[in-house]
Each structure stands twice: as C-alpha cells, then as structure tokens.
Design an enzyme around this catalytic site. Sequence first.
Site, PDB file in Angstrom:
ATOM      1  N   ALA A 236     -12.978  -0.767  25.286  1.00 32.43           N
ATOM      2  CA  ALA A 236     -13.505  -0.776  26.737  1.00 32.43           C
ATOM      3  C   ALA A 236     -13.316  -2.082  27.864  1.00 32.43           C
ATOM      4  O   ALA A 236     -12.931  -2.977  26.931  1.00 32.43           O
ATOM      5  CB  ALA A 236     -14.379  -0.354  26.878  1.00 32.43           C
ATOM      6  N   ASN A 239      -7.517   0.123  29.510  1.00 26.27           N
ATOM      7  CA  ASN A 239      -6.772  -0.905  30.275  1.00 26.27           C
ATOM      8  C   ASN A 239      -6.074  -0.905  29.111  1.00 26.27           C
ATOM      9  O   ASN A 239      -4.090   0.103  29.088  1.00 26.27           O
ATOM     10  CB  ASN A 239      -6.470  -1.734  31.289  1.00 26.27           C
ATOM     11  CG  ASN A 239      -6.654  -1.862  32.601  1.00 26.27           C
ATOM     12  OD1 ASN A 239      -6.649  -0.201  32.931  1.00 26.27           O
ATOM     13  ND2 ASN A 239      -6.572  -1.991  33.561  1.00 26.27           N
ATOM     14  N   LYS A 240      -6.021  -1.257  27.878  1.00 25.90           N
ATOM     15  CA  LYS A 240      -4.995  -1.994  27.199  1.00 25.90           C
ATOM     16  C   LYS A 240      -4.601  -0.117  26.058  1.00 25.90           C
ATOM     17  O   LYS A 240      -3.379  -0.076  25.024  1.00 25.90           O
ATOM     18  CB  LYS A 240      -5.887  -3.020  26.149  1.00 25.90           C
ATOM     19  CG  LYS A 240      -5.739  -4.341  27.034  1.00 25.90           C
ATOM     20  CD  LYS A 240      -5.952  -4.854  25.985  1.00 25.90           C
ATOM     21  CE  LYS A 240      -6.185  -6.384  26.592  1.00 25.90           C
ATOM     22  NZ  LYS A 240      -7.354  -6.659  27.691  1.00 25.90           N
ATOM     23  N   ARG A 263     -19.944   2.230  29.516  1.00 26.62           N
ATOM     24  CA  ARG A 263     -18.417   1.850  29.068  1.00 26.62           C
ATOM     25  C   ARG A 263     -17.648   2.677  28.535  1.00 26.62           C
ATOM     26  O   ARG A 263     -16.707   2.932  29.664  1.00 26.62           O
ATOM     27  CB  ARG A 263     -18.326   0.759  28.568  1.00 26.62           C
ATOM     28  CG  ARG A 263     -18.943  -0.404  29.334  1.00 26.62           C
ATOM     29  CD  ARG A 263     -19.077  -2.518  28.585  1.00 26.62           C
ATOM     30  NE  ARG A 263     -17.644  -3.074  28.949  1.00 26.62           N
ATOM     31  CZ  ARG A 263     -16.882  -3.736  28.316  1.00 26.62           C
ATOM     32  NH1 ARG A 263     -17.471  -4.080  26.877  1.00 26.62           N
ATOM     33  NH2 ARG A 263     -15.820  -3.795  28.233  1.00 26.62           N
ATOM     34  N   CYS A 357      -8.974 -13.911  26.373  1.00 32.50           N
ATOM     35  CA  CYS A 357      -9.289 -14.255  27.548  1.00 32.50           C
ATOM     36  C   CYS A 357      -9.565 -15.462  27.666  1.00 32.50           C
ATOM     37  O   CYS A 357      -9.989 -15.989  28.644  1.00 32.50           O
ATOM     38  CB  CYS A 357      -9.313 -13.910  28.903  1.00 32.50           C
ATOM     39  SG  CYS A 357     -11.413 -13.002  28.703  1.00 32.50           S
TER      40      CYS A 357
END
Length: 465
Positions: A236, A239-240, A263, A357
């Site tokens: 979640a 996008n990936k 999610r 990130c």
Amino acid sequence: MALYSAAAAVLEGLERGAGGVKALVFQSRFPHVRQLYALVSETLRYSPVLEEVLGGAALLQAEKKLSPQLAKVLVYDLLFGKGLKCGGRWKALARRHRARLEAELARLKVRRKVSRNEELLAPAQAGGPGASQVPRYVRVNTLKTCVDDVIDFFRREGYSYLGKAASVEELRSLSGKKFLLDLHLPELLVFPPQTDFHDNVLYTSGHIILQDKASCLPAFLLSPAAGSHVIDACAAPGNKTGHLAAILKNKGQIFAFDVDTKRLATMSTMLMRAGVTGFQLAQQDFLTVDPGDPKYSKVAYILLDPSCSGSGMVNRVPVAEAAPSAERLQALAGFQRKVLSHGLSFPALQRLVYSTCSLHREENEDVVGAVLQEWGSAFRLVDAFPGWPCRGLAAFPGAESCLRASAADTLTHGFFVAVLERRGDGAAASRSLPVAAGDTPQHGEGTEAGAAPRKRKRKKQRVKE
C-alpha cells in the site's frame, strides 16, 4: 473520521511531538491518505498567514468550541483550498464567518502590498527545496494507453511538448504549460511544479498516475519479465504495484501484502481503476509469509519498500520535522534487516529491489551491507543504473552501486534503492535489467524492452476530450 477532523488531529499530534506528518497521517486510519496528506501539508505551509487571519477575524473568540487546529484547516480550505466541499456542521460554521475572514485576508494583502495569496508566504515556504522546486511527474499507465497518445492529449489541452529532457536543469526550468519526457524513465512525463491533474480525465480514468520519479525507480529497476511471479512485500498505497503490472503487461502474478485493511481496500480500488489484473492482495505481515509455501514457489522477483523514517519525504511538507532519535533509527533498521533477509529466503528468487524514502545511512547502506554479509556469496549488489547521478554512501565496498535521490540533486523525493541478484545460475537474469532512457533512442523510435517506448497504434481505450 471526517477529513477536517482528521487533519486537525494530525496538526495537534505534530504540536505534541507525537510524530512526523507522514507517520501521523497513516496512523489516522483516514481512508484517503493522499487527500489528508495534501490538506495537512498545505495548511502547514499557510500556517503563519492563517494565524494572522484568524487573529484579525477573532474567529476563535466567536466560536469557543472550535479548536485552533480545526480552525486553521477550515479557513485554509475556505480561503486558499477547494472551498469547503465537505465538513458538515463545521462547513456551515466556517461559512457563517466567511465575509469577515475574506475581509481580513484582503486587509492582510493590503498591509503586505501583495495581490496574490502565494505572495503572502515567506521565501522559505514559497520557494524552498520542496514543492516549488520538484516538478509534477506523470507516469503514463501503459495498461490503458501509450506515451504518444498522452502527449497528443495534453497538446490538445494547450500544453507545449518540448521533447525529451537532456538534463536535470531542463526539468528545473519548466514553467507555464510546458512539459518534457523524462531523461531517465521512458514513460514519465514532467510538468512544472504545482501543476494539478487530480481533476483531469486522464487521472480519474486511470490513464495517468501521479507518482514521484524516485518512487518509479524500484519497479523500473526490478524489471520483471512478462509472465513472472512477483511479490510486492509492503504494497500500500499501490502505485508501485500498478507500475509492476504495467511492466508485466498484466501477464504474470503479483502477490501484494500489507497489514492495513483500509489501505488495502483503497489500493484495490486504485488498481482496478488502473486496469490491473493478475494480482492477489493479502492483509498479512510479509515476515509471516512462508517462503516454502508452494504458492510462492515461482516467485523470482520481490519489490521491498518497508516502513522507514520517511525523512526523504520533504518536498510536500512545508515545515521542518524533528529528526528521528537514534533509538528509533535502530529499531527501524532492525526491522528492515529482518524483512530484507526474509525476502532473500524465497527459493526461486532471482532479483530483489530494496528501497526506502529515507535519507539515513542506518536504514539504507547499513541495512544492505549487513544483509549481504549475512548471506555471504549467495547474492550480489548490481550496478543497475550507471547513468544515475547520485550514488550510495561509501559504507562498504561496492555501496556506490546503490542509488540515492534528493530534491536538490535529482528534483525528486529523497530516496534510496538497491538491486540485489542471486549469484550463480540466477545471474543470467541480469540480462533483462532495464536500459536507462538516456542510453536509448528518442521517443517514438524503435527500441528494446525497458527503453523509451515505440510509436504504437492508438489503443482502444484512448480518452476523448
């Protein structure tokens, strides 16, 4: 929990030091994470202005039951946002004071000698290395359309296409209604900062995905062959996962795991809108997934983007957040080492991409170095993207094969990526690693898989104006 109340709770948590913006947004359990994150971030960006407007209008004195945090959120959306499209009784309350608030904002502009709302912001808020520098990246969803068709669509919308970027500086200089094809990733278009496509028909229909460039790197570098079985270990918001499906051309199987039910539900909706098929979502901690389960006996690729400090997510947050403590980093790194080692234990695995990130070495190079040492000669670190400008820190021999990204150097979120491959017979898989767009023919020319897209026939699902 309603949007405005959820945003106010996040602001209150920030003031108490309960965590950073990203962590508090996810902890809120609000189903629309991006909507909440955007509202909180923009409210923070305008916070000094909102305090002056609230003080001048005496709103908190007139409405004793209204908390300062909720007042900021409501007034932001009323004066600077989308105009209170939700909110129930709070919307009615704010609208009762609308005239007074608008008058106070007008007086503030006169005092500051400015005409636009953006000009009320301090330079650090309006022009720092965050939202005002990082472009709007648009990933073309090749499950529904192609790059050529999307470029043609935006041209008809009045945008000027400038071709393929030759440098990061070209991306930095974008302005107005101009856009470029990214210099590194073949299906990524680049628009000026703050360009908003959330209401655009291409976005609402799933033909384009609004995804930061750095966030596109993991799936691009994993580059699973069509028909492969793939695991997205911490999936979640999805996008990936959608990017993986596009690379697979919906041929194969994706097993996606996450521990949060809400999610996963949001992710399922998003994947369906993007035209993704051949995926299985599971509410499960990846550490509890049995590598010996026959269900995963053909898994050759794993994308692993585990929980991290989020210290690289600086470009959408207008205020500095406290750095995580040494104890917090140690705890995160311990979990990350455990989950990375677990991923490498799947028997048919050929390639794994580890990404965060985070900007911290403890969560990045140190994790990869420790796990590689633990596994001995079974896996190697691959220099998958030689043309990428920012490399890993010199934490161990070969760490420069890792990739780093930052708002200052690559005009993206702060990010870290490492590509690990099995040695021996599995080393043949490296032949299918993607080619950097910068090393391939220009957009529209014939290329090999993984490079800039060929000119293709118009798809059946082309979006009409």
